[in-house]
Design an enzyme around this catalytic site. Structure first.
Site, PDB file in Angstrom:
ATOM      1  N   LEU A  69       0.867  -1.167   0.000  1.00 29.61           N
ATOM      2  CA  LEU A  69       0.000   0.000   0.000  1.00 29.61           C
ATOM      3  C   LEU A  69       0.909   1.223   0.000  1.00 29.61           C
ATOM      4  O   LEU A  69       1.972   1.216   0.624  1.00 29.61           O
ATOM      5  CB  LEU A  69      -0.902   0.022   1.239  1.00 29.61           C
ATOM      6  CG  LEU A  69      -1.941  -1.096   1.382  1.00 29.61           C
ATOM      7  CD1 LEU A  69      -2.661  -0.955   2.723  1.00 29.61           C
ATOM      8  CD2 LEU A  69      -2.941  -1.070   0.240  1.00 29.61           C
ATOM      9  N   ASP A  70       0.489   2.272  -0.695  1.00 29.63           N
ATOM     10  CA  ASP A  70       1.260   3.506  -0.690  1.00 29.63           C
ATOM     11  C   ASP A  70       1.422   4.025   0.737  1.00 29.63           C
ATOM     12  O   ASP A  70       0.598   3.733   1.619  1.00 29.63           O
ATOM     13  CB  ASP A  70       0.570   4.581  -1.536  1.00 29.63           C
ATOM     14  CG  ASP A  70       0.459   4.181  -3.002  1.00 29.63           C
ATOM     15  OD1 ASP A  70       1.281   3.372  -3.451  1.00 29.63           O
ATOM     16  OD2 ASP A  70      -0.450   4.695  -3.678  1.00 29.63           O
ATOM     17  N   LYS A  71       2.445   4.822   0.955  1.00 24.29           N
ATOM     18  CA  LYS A  71       2.711   5.387   2.281  1.00 24.29           C
ATOM     19  C   LYS A  71       1.468   6.052   2.867  1.00 24.29           C
ATOM     20  O   LYS A  71       1.142   5.859   4.043  1.00 24.29           O
ATOM     21  CB  LYS A  71       3.846   6.402   2.177  1.00 24.29           C
ATOM     22  CG  LYS A  71       4.135   7.148   3.469  1.00 24.29           C
ATOM     23  CD  LYS A  71       5.222   8.186   3.269  1.00 24.29           C
ATOM     24  CE  LYS A  71       5.458   8.983   4.561  1.00 24.29           C
ATOM     25  NZ  LYS A  71       6.505  10.030   4.377  1.00 24.29           N
ATOM     26  N   ARG A  87      -5.505   5.429  -8.024  1.00 26.50           N
ATOM     27  CA  ARG A  87      -5.235   6.858  -8.144  1.00 26.50           C
ATOM     28  C   ARG A  87      -5.114   7.269  -9.612  1.00 26.50           C
ATOM     29  O   ARG A  87      -5.671   8.295 -10.027  1.00 26.50           O
ATOM     30  CB  ARG A  87      -3.958   7.196  -7.375  1.00 26.50           C
ATOM     31  CG  ARG A  87      -4.059   6.887  -5.885  1.00 26.50           C
ATOM     32  CD  ARG A  87      -2.703   6.907  -5.199  1.00 26.50           C
ATOM     33  NE  ARG A  87      -2.112   8.241  -5.237  1.00 26.50           N
ATOM     34  CZ  ARG A  87      -0.859   8.482  -4.881  1.00 26.50           C
ATOM     35  NH1 ARG A  87      -0.062   7.491  -4.478  1.00 26.50           N
ATOM     36  NH2 ARG A  87      -0.388   9.708  -4.934  1.00 26.50           N
TER      37      ARG A  87
END
Length: 298
Positions: free
Chosen positions: A132-134, A231
């Site tokens: 998962l992205d930060k 996104r």
């Protein structure tokens, strides 16, 4: 580790077959080990990546010892939703990087996992099979053994692992849809991804759960798992995620939020040992709840 090449892989190049035989390791890592002699036939004969397999060969893999600069165990709080002998399911908070990199050499989820379970040092990437992205919160599964990791990687490749996200997007999108657009590295900015004919096939299905006029709460289901897929896809249809400073082109409405409003809310998979389908849920974090309340009040 040793494995017999099944007949159905006959005709493939060796490097292509290795990816299927040892899915817990990346293609690049297997190619390096092949060149350095850590992968060979059982009789000791060395092979090259381009050599075809016929089926029936016994291939032996002896991974080299880990490098001296392996990530260090660092004790950090982890919100563990579920854990057993095969896997760990974590509700990742916003701000936690999953894997060390150039911009974040430590204090990552991987470092925390090594402190929580030292045996993960013997599993590639400390058992991490997806990221998962930060600044994306929510559910993430970690394998505790190489066998479990191979099972989870296979489920990801076969798209049988279900991952559901909640996102708050800008604008007023259609009630539901399938965003089917290939995603690849943005040639103009290597840190970004973009919809491109040179990208890999990427599919995101979604449905609107609640509308606020200039924003909407949507449920997203990943059919594929490309970097930044949700996104990029919502930017592509001109409804970028609220708070996303990287992918927010194509909207006239700006809303203040310190991160992309994206949360991995549901994870469903087949347990590597029991074969039972298991599902976990993670409620929205406090910051997204506050954003929703503000949108509802407005």
């Amino acid at each position: 580790m040793s494995v017999t090449v099944p007949a159905e892989l006959g005709g493939l190049r060796l490097d292509q077959a290795l990816v299927r035989l040892f899915p817990q390791y990346s293609r690049n890592r297997l190619q390096v080990w092949l060149k350095s002699g850590h992968i060979r036939l059982e009789n000791g004969v060395s092979l090259e990546a381009k050599d075809p397999v016929t089926g029936g060969e016994r291939i032996v893999l002896e991974p080299p010892p880990p490098p001296s600069d392996v990530p260090q165990a660092q004790r950090m709080p982890l919100k563990i939703v579920y854990e057993d002998a095969a896997l760990i399911v974590i509700d990742k908070p916003v701000g936690l990087v999953v894997h060390p990199g150039a911009g974040q050499p430590d204090r990552t989820l991987l470092n925390a996992l090594l402190a929580h379970e030292p045996k993960l040092a013997g599993v590639p990437r400390a058992g991490i099979v997806h990221r998962l992205d930060k600044d994306t919160s929510g559910l993430l599964v970690v394998a505790k053994t190489v066998i479990s990791q191979a099972s989870l990687v296979k489920q990801l490749a076969e798209r049988s692992m279900r991952r559901v996200y909640l996102a708050i997007v800008q604008g007023d999108p259609p009630a539901s849809g399938m965003i089917d657009a290939p995603v690849g590295r943005d040639p103009r900015a290597r840190t970004r991804m973009a919809v491109s004919h040179r990208g890999k096939p990427s599919r995101t299905s979604y449905r609107v759960l609640e509308r606020f006029g200039h924003a909407a709460l949507v449920e997203c289901r990943l059919e594929t798992g490309r970097t930044h897929q949700i996104r990029v896809h919502f930017q592509h249809i001109r409804h970028p995620l609220v708070g996303d400073t990287v992918y927010r082109r194509g909207t006239r409405h700006g809303m203040e939020f310190p991160r992309q409003a994206l949360h991995a809310t549901e994870l469903s998979l087949q347990h590597p040992q029991t074969g039972k389908v298991m599902t976990w849920h993670a409620p929205l974090p406090a910051d997204m709840k506050r954003l929703l309340k503000k949108l509802q009040d407005d």
